[in-house]
Design a protein around this motif. Structure first.
Motif, mmCIF file in Angstrom:
data_model
loop_
_atom_site.group_PDB
_atom_site.id
_atom_site.type_symbol
_atom_site.label_atom_id
_atom_site.label_comp_id
_atom_site.label_asym_id
_atom_site.label_seq_id
_atom_site.Cartn_x
_atom_site.Cartn_y
_atom_site.Cartn_z
ATOM 1 N N GLN B 193 0.889 -1.062 0.022
ATOM 2 C CA GLN B 193 -0.641 0.165 -0.036
ATOM 3 C C GLN B 193 0.817 1.615 -0.112
ATOM 4 O O GLN B 193 0.397 2.220 -0.419
ATOM 5 N N ASN B 194 1.521 1.040 0.082
ATOM 6 C CA ASN B 194 2.428 2.263 0.826
ATOM 7 C C ASN B 194 4.372 2.195 -0.065
ATOM 8 O O ASN B 194 5.261 3.177 0.533
ATOM 9 N N GLU B 244 -1.322 -1.643 -11.862
ATOM 10 C CA GLU B 244 -2.716 -2.088 -12.118
ATOM 11 C C GLU B 244 -3.712 -1.638 -13.192
ATOM 12 O O GLU B 244 -4.411 -2.416 -13.623
ATOM 13 N N LYS B 251 2.229 -4.456 -8.639
ATOM 14 C CA LYS B 251 0.368 -4.092 -8.353
ATOM 15 C C LYS B 251 0.518 -4.032 -6.573
ATOM 16 O O LYS B 251 1.816 -4.240 -5.457
ATOM 17 N N ARG B 252 -0.185 -3.697 -6.168
ATOM 18 C CA ARG B 252 -0.233 -2.746 -4.489
ATOM 19 C C ARG B 252 -0.304 -3.629 -3.940
ATOM 20 O O ARG B 252 -0.568 -4.119 -2.754
ATOM 21 N N SER B 253 -1.477 -5.452 -4.042
ATOM 22 C CA SER B 253 -1.572 -6.397 -3.775
ATOM 23 C C SER B 253 -0.729 -7.240 -3.198
ATOM 24 O O SER B 253 -0.779 -8.016 -2.013
ATOM 25 N N PRO B 389 8.306 9.341 0.648
ATOM 26 C CA PRO B 389 7.896 9.411 -0.107
ATOM 27 C C PRO B 389 8.088 8.675 -1.365
ATOM 28 O O PRO B 389 6.972 8.441 -2.381
ATOM 29 N N LYS B 392 5.382 6.281 -1.557
ATOM 30 C CA LYS B 392 4.271 6.582 -1.806
ATOM 31 C C LYS B 392 3.656 6.708 -2.867
ATOM 32 O O LYS B 392 3.338 6.195 -3.519
ATOM 33 N N ALA B 393 4.799 6.950 -3.482
ATOM 34 C CA ALA B 393 4.554 7.794 -4.884
ATOM 35 C C ALA B 393 4.792 6.717 -5.786
ATOM 36 O O ALA B 393 3.205 6.513 -7.000
ATOM 37 N N ALA B 396 1.392 4.486 -5.675
ATOM 38 C CA ALA B 396 -0.209 6.080 -6.500
ATOM 39 C C ALA B 396 0.163 5.652 -7.492
ATOM 40 O O ALA B 396 -0.491 5.626 -7.966
ATOM 41 N N ALA B 401 -2.348 6.527 -10.770
ATOM 42 C CA ALA B 401 -2.261 7.844 -9.719
ATOM 43 C C ALA B 401 -1.483 8.820 -11.152
ATOM 44 O O ALA B 401 -0.741 8.501 -12.362
ATOM 45 N N LYS B 405 2.624 14.411 -11.638
ATOM 46 C CA LYS B 405 1.893 15.022 -10.734
ATOM 47 C C LYS B 405 2.885 14.788 -9.381
ATOM 48 O O LYS B 405 2.461 15.252 -8.570
ATOM 49 N N THR B 406 2.389 13.296 -9.626
ATOM 50 C CA THR B 406 2.729 12.337 -8.350
ATOM 51 C C THR B 406 3.907 13.077 -7.866
ATOM 52 O O THR B 406 4.847 12.770 -7.038
ATOM 53 N N ALA B 409 5.494 16.405 -6.886
ATOM 54 C CA ALA B 409 4.730 16.441 -5.201
ATOM 55 C C ALA B 409 6.019 15.244 -4.198
ATOM 56 O O ALA B 409 6.217 16.192 -2.806
#
Lengths: 541, 419
Positions: B193-194, B244, B251-253, B389, B392-393, B396, B401, B405-406, B409
């Motif tokens: 997830q992160n 994904e 995959k985040r899973s 960071p 997480k980017a 995302a 995402a 942009k990601t 940031a």
């Protein structure tokens, strides 16, 4: 010793209890009293020995304020328990002492840390930073020889002055180095092994490893000055010619690089050595920064910006976690309260099970059950929801987990409180013709609330800072693409944790400042709630 | 009453005297007992390591102690070794020698917790070159490396007989296996997830991204941050295509919790992981092969991070001379490195030790080969600002995402934390 004390104790007895004359009772009283006295002696003895034990390091560290507090506290305790006066104080003191040690001291320590820059790079004193900078800058003089080293002394192995016996590996020539410089020893005076270590030298006692390591600190600090730098030890068997690249100048309070000549001046407001071009040396020290941590929390956009949103979610989380668990727990408790339900105890045992499991492990299990592809929940329901991927679903998921973990507790306390409500009151409502719902609303619920409101407030305060519930499941995810420091399920406490320890190393001072903010919020909420509870009690009683 | 009070005082004093006497006698014991024997007089050497390594170290530490007439204590620190070490050092209760990962160096140095070590040219030449490079910080050597680790591609040879040359090949082969219902996932590369910056780094570099530029002398330069630069945006676009909403290879899973288990459960044919995964793979009786993590077709080579396990000399240790003796002259012998290899199979950094064990374990050379391009994990303190960071980017972007942009940031977040 004991008989004498027992005697003095028994002498007081007839006066306090003249009515009871029978011999067995008398003896029982006496033995209890003597036991009590023994406990008192042992406890006070332990107290004094603890104080004496604690005093030595304080004296050694010259912490006179600490020593004063220790002496005063010990004297106060001895005075309170050795004189017959001040009876209330005897009961209050133990609690007060533990309150100070375990509650007040950590709070004060946190508060004082909040005004410093304590954190990575600013952990120790300035002296530590200077030593670290100088030590880190010592390099081997280019092209210099690496020597074999033996440590020797001219006197007693444990106390005599230290000298280095160093052997040039190529020529096998042995020199002796002391605080003034090197001097070659005649070859006939020394015995050298093939590896170059000196095993014996006339006029010197060669230390073995054990003897040398006992004087480790002196050896590490010992240097033999040479033209290009100084001979230093590397362990106990090798030496090299090293040169400090950076030196501290106390007169100008600055660090100077010996090769480039660059100067870093000490800046006491930052706790760092700063060069004229703004470059900071990494090794800093701890200084007082006043309100800087507090103002940073309020003015830094990346921190104060998402603060309000997080605060709102934090309240929603705490209220939902407490409220839903309470409603579900109470509903089941009321349902199982009816004597018509069969196997009541079996149900109760089964319902308490989630409470009996360690929440730490359960949180991790739940996190895996919410996995998109491999999780039990999606597989069972035949859906493909990325629970922790969307803000709304992630929030629902963490509250569901809290509901599962928390309702058995509410069920337990509700069951207990229900059993304490007299059955006649409920029966009276039936006689008066009230429906069961009305009876519950008008009689049972208010009586329940009196007992449960303080528990609900403490449950709220706990959930407000329920770090594990978030950190072990979502870690604050999901994070919006344009703001990676603040996630949708972040509580203030997880957000603080990430700020303080997650990103650029540990920032204890800043974290302490944020935890003071959190403390203020929880304190205000709790005070208001408790005040309302008091009104409520007045209304119902 | 007065007699009673006096009695209590007298008894308390007696208790105190007793305790004090005990303390004294203990002191006398140690002093009396130690004076003649050099063993106890030599003081002691305290070594901290994690659970596995401390078990492997113990016999060697005892041997070192016996040979030199000193007491050596090995203490296992099972969690948060770096923070525990820093806090303990600060309080003066830390060890003399610390065992840990090389990327701690920047933080340990800025906190004045470790001292540089002086290795002879001969000693240095006996250690793998990139391992020495990893422990060199600001021109100083800050520890003695004993083992290296890097990511590789572990492949189930029953499902995928041929090693993929590129990521595209891997995805094609994985998709085919998935269509044939032989596997359920194309690739096991942990994201979670992160996100996971460490595991995604080889793909990120192959797609052209970088974390830090280098200064003239080869050190990482915290002022030249690659995250948020156009190269990184382009790289993240390539990651998004694998994500994904794209091929579904990332995959985040798939997270640190289930990535190895999914591979050993034969639900995917490819696993990106390190030497630590091999124990599980062997246990599951899977026929496997280890190759380098493949890069994108026509892209740069995929460079994994190189992690180096290191012995440090604590700056605030009580017995620094002995600690230096142990670290520089004892850790550099092959015997110890081989024992540590037996505790956990990572390639020894000591060339002599690697030569000794590589005959018995064919994987070792494969790991070394997979790490041929590996770059040492940046040890600069600024790296601490990257992990969170960046991960997480990554997560995302893989979830769909907008990469530009990601990552912009993320770059902003990171640069605001590097001061």
């Amino acid at each position: 010793m004991t008989t004498q004390l027992g005697g003095s104790a028994s002498r007081a007895l007839p006066a306090t209890d003249p009515g009871r004359g029978s011999e067995p009772a008398h003896r029982k009283e006496r033995s209890v009293s003597a036991f009590g006295l023994a406990v008192k002696i042992v406890l006070l003895g332990l107290l004094v020995s603890f104080s004496v034990w604690a005093a030595f390091p304080l004296i050694a560290g010259e912490h006179w304020v600490g020593l004063g507090i220790l002496v005063a506290a010990t004297a106060l305790l001895l005075y309170a328990y050795l004189t017959p006066r001040h009876i209330p104080a005897k009961y209050l003191l133990p609690g007060t002492v533990f309150l100070v040690i375990f509650q007040l001291f950590p709070v004060l320590y946190t508060a004082s840390t909040a005004f410093t820059n304590f954190g990575d790079g600013h952990r120790g004193s300035k002296q530590d930073a200077v030593v670290a900078i100088q030590t880190a800058s010592v390099t081997q003089v280019p092209g210099s020889t690496e020597y074999a080293l033996s440590i020797a002394t001219t006197g007693d192995p444990a106390t005599g002055p230290i000298v280095f016996l160093i052997t040039d590996p190529a020529s096998k020539k042995v020199s002796v180095g002391d605080g003034f410089g090197l001097k070659e020893l005649p070859a006939g005076d020394v015995t050298v092994t093939s590896s170059g270590k000196v095993t014996a030298a006339r006029g010197y006692t060669v230390l073995n490893v054990g003897q040398a390591s006992a004087r480790s600190k002196e050896i590490t600090e010992f240097v033999v000055p040479t033209a290009g730098g100084a001979i230093r030890s590397t362990g106990l068997s090798r030496a090299y010619e090293g040169k400090a690249g950076r030196v501290y100048d106390a007169a100008t309070d600055s660090i100077r690089d010996t090769t480039s000549g660059k100067v870093w001046k000490a800046d006491e407001s930052l706790g760092a050595f700063v060069a004229s071009d703004g470059e900071k040396l990494a090794q800093g020290w701890k200084v007082n920064v006043g309100f800087a941590n507090f103002t940073r929390a309020l003015t830094d956009d990346s921190i104060s910006g998402p603060f309000l949103g997080t605060l709102v979610w934090n309240f929603v989380f705490a209220i939902c976690s407490t409220g839903f668990t309470f409603l579900l727990g109470m509903f089941i408790a009321v349902a199982l309260h009816s004597s018509r339900v069969r196997f009541r105890n079996l149900y109760r045992i089964l319902l308490v099970l989630p409470y009996a499991m360690p929440s730490f492990a359960m949180l991790l299990v739940w996190r895996d059950m919410f996995n998109t592809d491999f999780g039990l929940i999606n597989n069972l329901l035949g859906i493909h929801t990325n629970w922790f991927g969307g803000a709304m679903t992630a929030r629902i998921a963490v509250i569901l987990v809290q509901l599962w973990l928390g309702y058995p507790y509410m069920f337990l306390v509700c069951t207990g409180a229900l059993q304490a409500i007299p059955g006649e009151l409920v029966d009276a409502t039936k006689v008066d013709g009230a429906s069961p719902w009305k009876g519950f609303r008008a009689v049972t619920l208010p009586l329940l609330m009196i007992a449960l409101t303080p528990l609900l407030i403490s449950s709220f305060a706990f959930n407000f800072n329920n770090f594990n519930a978030i950190w072990l499941t979502t870690e604050g995810a999901p994070f919006p693409a344009d703001n990676l420091t603040n996630g949708a399920t972040d509580l203030l406490i997880t957000y603080t944790y990430r700020l303080a320890f997650g990103a650029s190393g540990a920032q204890y001072g800043f974290a302490a400042a944020i935890s003071i903010f959190i403390f203020l919020i929880v304190a205000v909420v709790s005070t208001i709630s408790f005040r309302r509870t008091r009104h409520q009690e007045e209304v119902y009683s | 009453m007065r007699i009673r009070t006096a009695g209590v005082i007298a008894a308390s004093m007696l208790c105190l005297a007793g305790v004090a006497a005990c303390g004294d006698s203990k002191d006398n014991d140690t002093k009396g007992g130690s004076a003649p024997s050099a063993a106890a007089a030599g003081g002691e050497l305290v070594i901290w390591a994690d659970d596995k390594r401390s078990a492997a170290l113990k016999p060697f530490a005892e041997k070192f102690g016996k040979e030199n007439g000193v007491t050596v204590k090995v203490q296992a620190i099972s969690k948060d070794q770096q923070t525990t070490f820093l806090t303990a050092s600060q309080q003066g209760s830390g060890p003399d020698v610390m065992v840990g990962a090389h990327d701690w160096i920047g933080n340990l140095v800025q906190n004045g917790a470790i001292d540089p070590v002086q290795l002879t040219a001969e000693q240095k030449s006996g250690i793998a070159e990139n391992a020495i490079k990893a422990v060199t910080f600001n021109g100083q050597t800050y520890g003695v490396p004993y083992a290296t680790e890097n990511l590789g591609l572990i492949r189930n040879t029953d499902l995928a007989p041929a090693a993929p040359a590129t990521i595209e090949d891997l995805v094609t082969a994985g998709k085919k296996l998935k269509a044939e219902k032989k596997v359920s996932e194309i690739l096991c590369l942990q994201v979670g997830q992160n996100g996971d910056a460490y595991h995604s780094y080889p793909l990120y570099t192959s797609a052209g991204g970088y974390l830090f530029g280098t200064t003239a002398n080869g050190d990482y330069d915290p002022k030249d941050l690659g995250v948020g630069k156009p190269e990184s945006v382009a790289a993240f676009k390539k990651l998004a295509a694998l994500g994904e909403k794209g091929d579904g290879a990332l995959k985040r899973s798939i997270s640190d919790q289930n990535s190895i288990a999914t591979f050993t459960g034969k639900k995917c044919a490819y696993l990106v992981s390190g030497p630590w995964a091999v124990t599980d793979v062997k246990k599951a009786n899977i026929k496997y092969d280890i190759t380098a993590v493949p890069g994108f077709a026509g892209g740069k080579p995929a460079t994994p991070f190189l992690g180096v396990q290191t012995f440090y000399v604590a700056a605030k240790g009580k017995n620094k001379a002995l600690a230096q003796e142990f670290v520089t002259n004892y850790v550099t012998t092959p015997d110890l490195a081989v024992a540590l290899y037996n505790a956990e199979p990572r390639p020894p950094a000591l060339t002599a030790a690697l030569d000794q064990v590589k005959g018995a374990d064919a994987d070792l050379e494969k790991w070394v080969a997979a790490g041929k391009n590996a770059v040492p994990l940046p040890a600069i303190p600024a790296m601490a600002a990257i992990w969170d960071p960046f991960g997480k980017a990554e997560s995302a972007v893989i979830g769909g995402a907008d990469p530009e942009k990601t990552i912009t940031a993320a770059g902003k977040t990171i640069s605001s934390q590097i001061k």
